[in-house]
Design a protein around this motif. Structure first.
Motif, short mmCIF file in Angstrom:
data_model
loop_
_atom_site.label_atom_id
_atom_site.label_comp_id
_atom_site.label_asym_id
_atom_site.label_seq_id
_atom_site.Cartn_x
_atom_site.Cartn_y
_atom_site.Cartn_z
N GLY A 15 -36.66 -17.41 31.80
CA GLY A 15 -35.29 -17.08 32.17
C GLY A 15 -34.24 -17.78 31.34
N SER A 17 -32.66 -19.58 27.63
CA SER A 17 -32.21 -19.04 26.33
C SER A 17 -32.46 -20.05 25.22
CB SER A 17 -30.72 -18.71 26.39
OG SER A 17 -30.43 -17.72 27.34
N ARG A 66 -32.62 -8.20 25.29
CA ARG A 66 -32.70 -9.65 25.56
C ARG A 66 -32.40 -10.48 24.31
NH1 ARG A 66 -37.46 -11.88 26.80
NH2 ARG A 66 -38.73 -10.30 25.71
N ASN A 83 -32.42 -14.45 24.99
CA ASN A 83 -32.04 -14.63 26.39
C ASN A 83 -33.14 -14.11 27.31
OD1 ASN A 83 -29.41 -15.55 25.55
ND2 ASN A 83 -28.79 -13.41 25.32
N SER A 84 -33.07 -14.51 28.55
CA SER A 84 -34.05 -14.07 29.56
C SER A 84 -35.46 -14.21 29.03
CB SER A 84 -33.76 -12.61 29.96
OG SER A 84 -32.46 -12.47 30.46
N LYS A 86 -39.33 -15.00 28.42
CA LYS A 86 -40.52 -14.84 29.25
C LYS A 86 -41.67 -15.61 28.61
CE LYS A 86 -39.13 -10.04 30.14
NZ LYS A 86 -39.55 -8.61 30.02
#
Length: 121
Positions: A15, A17, A66, A83-84, A86
């Motif tokens: 979640g 960055s 993302r 970003n975001s 995983k």
């Protein structure tokens, strides 16, 4: 001889960055086009984002929405804003750029040294 110097990798929670940078070794070397690739052990290097001289960008489906690839106005540095993040984004990230210097007959292709990105769950 140009070099591409990467920075910005590290460990981040899912979640979160990170922003990767890839800079030419001298300001006289200009980036004409560039891509960010990633590789995990036992797998082939995968292109995740690409940017052309005109600023047209393309992304792998796995990162679309993302990740954002961009360059600075001086065309010395290419960035990858991630970003975001995983856990599946965990990999060594490499930049690749077509670099040109005044009076060269054509651009030449270079790779950065790679930077580790680890996303924890």
């Amino acid at each position: 001889q140009a070099q591409l110097v990467e920075s910005g990798g590290g460990l981040v929670q899912a979640g979160g960055s990170l922003r990767l940078s890839c800079a030419t070794s001298e300001s006289s070397f200009k980036i004409m086009a560039a891509g960010w690739h990633r590789q995990t052990p036992g797998n082939e290097r995968e292109l995740v984002a690409h940017i052309t001289l005109s600023g047209t960008t393309t992304y792998a489906d796995s990162v679309k929405g993302r990740f954002v690839i961009s360059t600075d106005n001086a065309k010395n540095t290419v960035f990858l804003q991630m970003n975001s993040l995983k856990p599946v984004d965990t990999a060594v990230y490499y930049c690749n750029a077509s670099v040109y210097r005044y009076l060269w007959s054509r651009p030449l292709d270079y790779w950065g040294q790679g930077t580790q990105v680890t996303v924890s769950s």
